[in-house]
Design an enzyme around this catalytic site. Structure first.
Site, short mmCIF file in Angstrom:
data_model
loop_
_atom_site.label_atom_id
_atom_site.label_comp_id
_atom_site.label_asym_id
_atom_site.label_seq_id
_atom_site.Cartn_x
_atom_site.Cartn_y
_atom_site.Cartn_z
N GLY A 29 0.25 -10.59 6.92
CA GLY A 29 0.66 -10.09 5.61
C GLY A 29 2.17 -10.09 5.41
N GLY A 30 2.55 -10.07 4.11
CA GLY A 30 3.98 -10.11 3.77
C GLY A 30 4.75 -8.91 4.26
N ARG A 272 -8.66 -10.62 -3.25
CA ARG A 272 -9.51 -9.70 -2.52
C ARG A 272 -10.58 -9.21 -3.49
NH1 ARG A 272 -9.39 -4.43 -2.06
NH2 ARG A 272 -7.41 -4.24 -3.15
N LEU A 375 1.28 -11.28 -4.53
CA LEU A 375 2.07 -12.25 -3.78
C LEU A 375 1.43 -13.64 -3.76
CD1 LEU A 375 3.20 -10.02 -0.78
CD2 LEU A 375 4.42 -10.50 -2.91
N GLU A 379 3.31 -17.20 -3.27
CA GLU A 379 2.96 -18.10 -2.17
C GLU A 379 2.63 -19.50 -2.69
OE1 GLU A 379 -0.23 -16.02 -0.27
OE2 GLU A 379 1.08 -14.40 0.48
N ASP A 497 28.69 32.64 -16.29
CA ASP A 497 27.82 32.18 -17.38
C ASP A 497 26.53 32.99 -17.32
OD1 ASP A 497 26.69 30.42 -19.40
OD2 ASP A 497 25.57 29.50 -17.76
N ASP A 499 22.82 32.18 -19.20
CA ASP A 499 21.58 31.41 -19.09
C ASP A 499 21.71 30.30 -18.05
OD1 ASP A 499 19.76 32.39 -21.40
OD2 ASP A 499 21.73 32.13 -22.32
N ASP A 678 26.27 26.58 -15.19
CA ASP A 678 25.18 25.64 -14.84
C ASP A 678 25.13 24.38 -15.69
OD1 ASP A 678 22.34 26.01 -16.80
OD2 ASP A 678 24.17 27.13 -17.19
#
Length: 724
Positions: A29-30, A272, A375, A379, A497, A499, A678
């Site tokens: 396989g690749g 497949r 692939l 190929e 700050d 919130d 923030d």
């Protein structure tokens, strides 16, 4: 010395038990080819399931020793593991979901438990081999939980994840009951890779909507680090296929095959056995082509190779039966003594014979209904050393984003496939050569080895970015330093700050009332220092929430100021013309009407568009539209558009927190200065601080502040330690 550990569900070998001993057949396989350059060097190793269930302890010991020689380590799975984790959750829940075949999805809690259990088995196996500084590269959908499991055990390890199949849209992923756990498992990695930008985009959307983690330019703001998400289209070993196609062995096979089929045109399809491959639709299209084009009878054949897969699963058995039936129907209808329309093989072939099929075929018909990369098409192109041949490729395959010189088709459009085959059969050799040559140049440049290199380079880049942020992290040492300097200071001042800094966000901004813990912290700080709450909140809300506290307050980003002990009420700190508000409000109201859940808040010298209650995704989209709209309008009024946390605010640029903080400190000599905020509105505060100040931004965004701190709870922890 650190090493690299490759992890995949299957090892790159096939394990067979013959004549009383085990045999290991390397995978062609690749992925195995590309990663060979990594796991076969130094102390590196590949960890995975050897492919068979092995219960006997002596047999397991034998396999461990033999695999160790091959730079591999096994994770042994029981029969139940294979049935429930692999055949169950991985291939009956994740596989159909990720390929958009929701009708095949199974929601089985026992399968999910097995999936968690097996991911934990993989984690345990890795921990036996891994050191704290190692690089661990996890592959594919069977191991989505593994990155986070590893992160918890090895917080400083370099962890990467690559998904080889598609990643679905939010609408699909949210159907899975365990979607949040899966996404959080993946976010344990430092780098998350997909084949295509679309998959990357779907993943980021799902993460934002399901886990609440924000992202920007492909970077997720995880709890205590940034995680990069990117696309890395996988290549093949181009030279291997080109060289094999030219080899004497392959050419002899071609010669033998050609003697059997004569001079007819050949169409190759290799898949497949899987419902995602669109095999029946392809056969229907070829059948219809033969009905419409009588001149093709005896002159064109399809070589159809279907590699056996999951034939124990009911849906796959049914698919195999359907394919058998369709092929039989065509061949019985059109075959002659000298011609068979479909040469059908339900088996795999050796590499040399596959190369011969690629080399001798005039057309490759690659039409999956959904595919991560595919692939086979690459190929085929690499094997066409004479620069003839035509690739017909599904738009739904990841490879279609790269191979634009193929004939691209919608695999659900039967007539488009029929027309494409006919066009390919009649395409002039000059056009074939031009198309194949262009695709070959691309595949040579971005082969599988380049894919590995680009991915690993990106992983290094992400780790260096994380290191930059970590170097600014408020750790135990920095906390002790701040604590000591604060206690020894004679005239300290704190700019805090509200919130997102002192308290978390709520869907309704008016619900973010300071709790008893926060009131106690602020009171304790104010007894030892000058405390300034510096917020974008309106003055009435701030005044009500902190009534009785001995603190200074700056409201609406610097428009109003109220000093502790002052008998007067709020002082207007920055007066300005508000005639611009009517035009801007009209524009904002238009976006409120188009965005359920959005609303406008009017302050003395600004207008704020809130979208915290808006459906995730839609809010971001509308905010971007409104941001562009307001930017255009702002030029004519000399206004500034600020993007906050789920808010968009427009105001005069000369009114900001930094200007107010500078004015408040003027004429005083402070020996300790701390500023915490923030979002982008707090950057003005950080810029205004003296050089010796401690400036801290909550979250892990890039900032003018000296330090980053993880969360509101850690801010409170720091402030609590300062007053102990």
């Amino acid at each position: 010395m650190s090493k690299t550990i490759i992890v995949s569900n299957r090892l790159p070998i096939s394990l067979r038990h013959r004549n009383g001993r085990f045999e290991f057949k390397p995978s062609a396989g690749g992925l195995a080819t590309g990663l060979g350059s990594i796991y076969k060097t130094g102390e590196n190793i590949w960890i995975g399931w050897p492919g068979n269930t092995v219960e006997d302890p002596e047999h397991r010991a034998e396999i461990i020793l033999e695999l160790n020689e091959l730079k591999m380590a096994p994770v042994f799975l029981t029969k139940d593991d294979v049935e429930q984790f692999y055949e169950g959750f991985s291939n009956e829940t994740l596989w159909p979901a990720f390929h958009y075949f929701t009708q095949y999805m199974v929601y089985n809690p026992e399968h999910w438990e097995a999936y968690v259990r097996v991911n934990r088995k993989f984690c345990d196996a890795i921990l036996k081999k891994a050191g704290p500084d190692d690089t661990i590269w996890v592959h594919d959908y069977q191991l989505l939980l593994l990155p986070q499991m590893l992160r918890e055990a090895l917080p400083d390890a370099t962890i990467a994840f690559f998904q080889h199949i598609p990643f679905p849209s939010y609408e699909i992923i949210r159907m899975i009951p365990w979607r949040k756990e899966l996404l959080e498992g993946m976010i344990g990695a430092d780098l998350i890779g997909f084949h295509t930008y679309d998959d990357m985009r779907h993943f980021l959307s799902a993460v934002g909507r399901i886990t609440g983690h924000s992202s920007e330019s492909g970077y997720i703001q995880a709890e205590n680090r940034i995680v990069n998400v990117d696309s890395f289209p996988m290549g093949i070993d181009y030279d291997k296929f080109a060289k094999q196609a030219k080899s004497r062995k392959t050419q002899n096979i071609v010669k033998n095959f050609r003697q059997q089929v004569g001079d007819q045109k050949l169409i190759i399809t290799i898949d497949r056995l899987d419902y995602s491959k669109g095999i029946p639709k392809r056969i229907h299209a070829f059948h219809q082509l033969l009905k419409e084009k009588k001149d093709l009878h005896g002159n064109v054949s399809m070589i159809m190779i279907v590699v056996p897969s999951r034939d124990k699963v009911q849906s796959y058995r049914e698919l195999k039966e359907e394919i058998d039936l369709l092929v039989g129907r065509i061949n019985s209808e059109y075959s002659t003594l000298n011609w068979v329309p479909v040469h059908y093989f339900y088996r795999s072939f050796p590499f040399e014979e596959l190369s011969a099929f690629y080399s001798m075929s005039d057309i490759a018909l690659v039409t999956p209904l959904r595919d991560g990369m595919n692939l086979v098409c690459k190929e085929f192109v690499a094997s066409k050393t004479d620069q003839t041949g035509v690739l017909i490729l599904s738009e739904m395959a990841g490879a279609s984003k790269e191979l634009q010189d193929a004939i691209l088709v919608n695999p659900n459009d039967q007539q488009a496939i029929i027309d494409s085959i006919y066009n390919a059969l009649t395409m002039k050799p000059e056009e074939q050569k031009q198309r194949i040559t262009t695709m070959q140049e691309s595949l040579k440049r971005y082969d599988v080895f380049q894919w590995v290199k680009v991915f690993m380079d990106r992983l290094d880049h992400v780790k260096s970015k994380q290191a930059e942020l970590n170097s600014k992290d408020v750790d135990a040492k920095i906390i002790s330093e701040i604590q000591a300097k604060f206690k020894s200071a004679k005239k300290p001042i704190l700019f805090l700050d509200y919130d997102g800094t002192l308290t978390g966000f709520t869907s309704n901004p008016q619900d973010a009332v300071p709790d008893n813990e926060l009131k106690s912290i602020v009171k304790g700080l104010s007894e030892k220092s000058q405390v300034v709450i510096i917020s974008g909140r309106d003055k009435d809300t701030l005044g009500r929430w902190f009534k009785g506290q001995q603190i200074d307050m700056i409201a609406e980003h610097g428009v109003w100021v109220k000093m502790k002990g002052s008998k007067d009420d709020w002082e207007l700190y920055a007066d300005a013309d508000d005639s611009w508000k009517e035009d801007i409000r009209t524009a904002m109201e238009y976006y409120v009407l188009r965005t359920p859940g959005a609303f406008i808040e009017e302050k003395h010298h600004s207008l704020v568009w809130h979208y915290r209650k808006v459906e995730s995704g839609l809010g971001d989209l509308r905010m971007r539209e409104l941001f562009s709209h307001l930017k255009y309008m702002a030029r004519g009024h000399n206004l500034q558009v600020l993007e906050g946390n789920m808010v968009l605010e427009i105001k005069r640029p000369d009114i900001n927190k930094g200007r107010a903080a500078t004015a408040l400190m003027k004429g005083h000599e402070y020996d300790f200065v701390l500023a915490i905020g923030d979002d982008w509105t707090d950057e003005d505060t950080f810029k205004a601080m003296p050089k010796n100040a401690y400036s801290i931004r909550v979250g892990y965004a890039y900032t003018q502040a000296n330090y980053n701190i993880k969360s509101v709870s850690q801010v409170r922890n720091l402030l609590t330690k300062m007053i102990q």
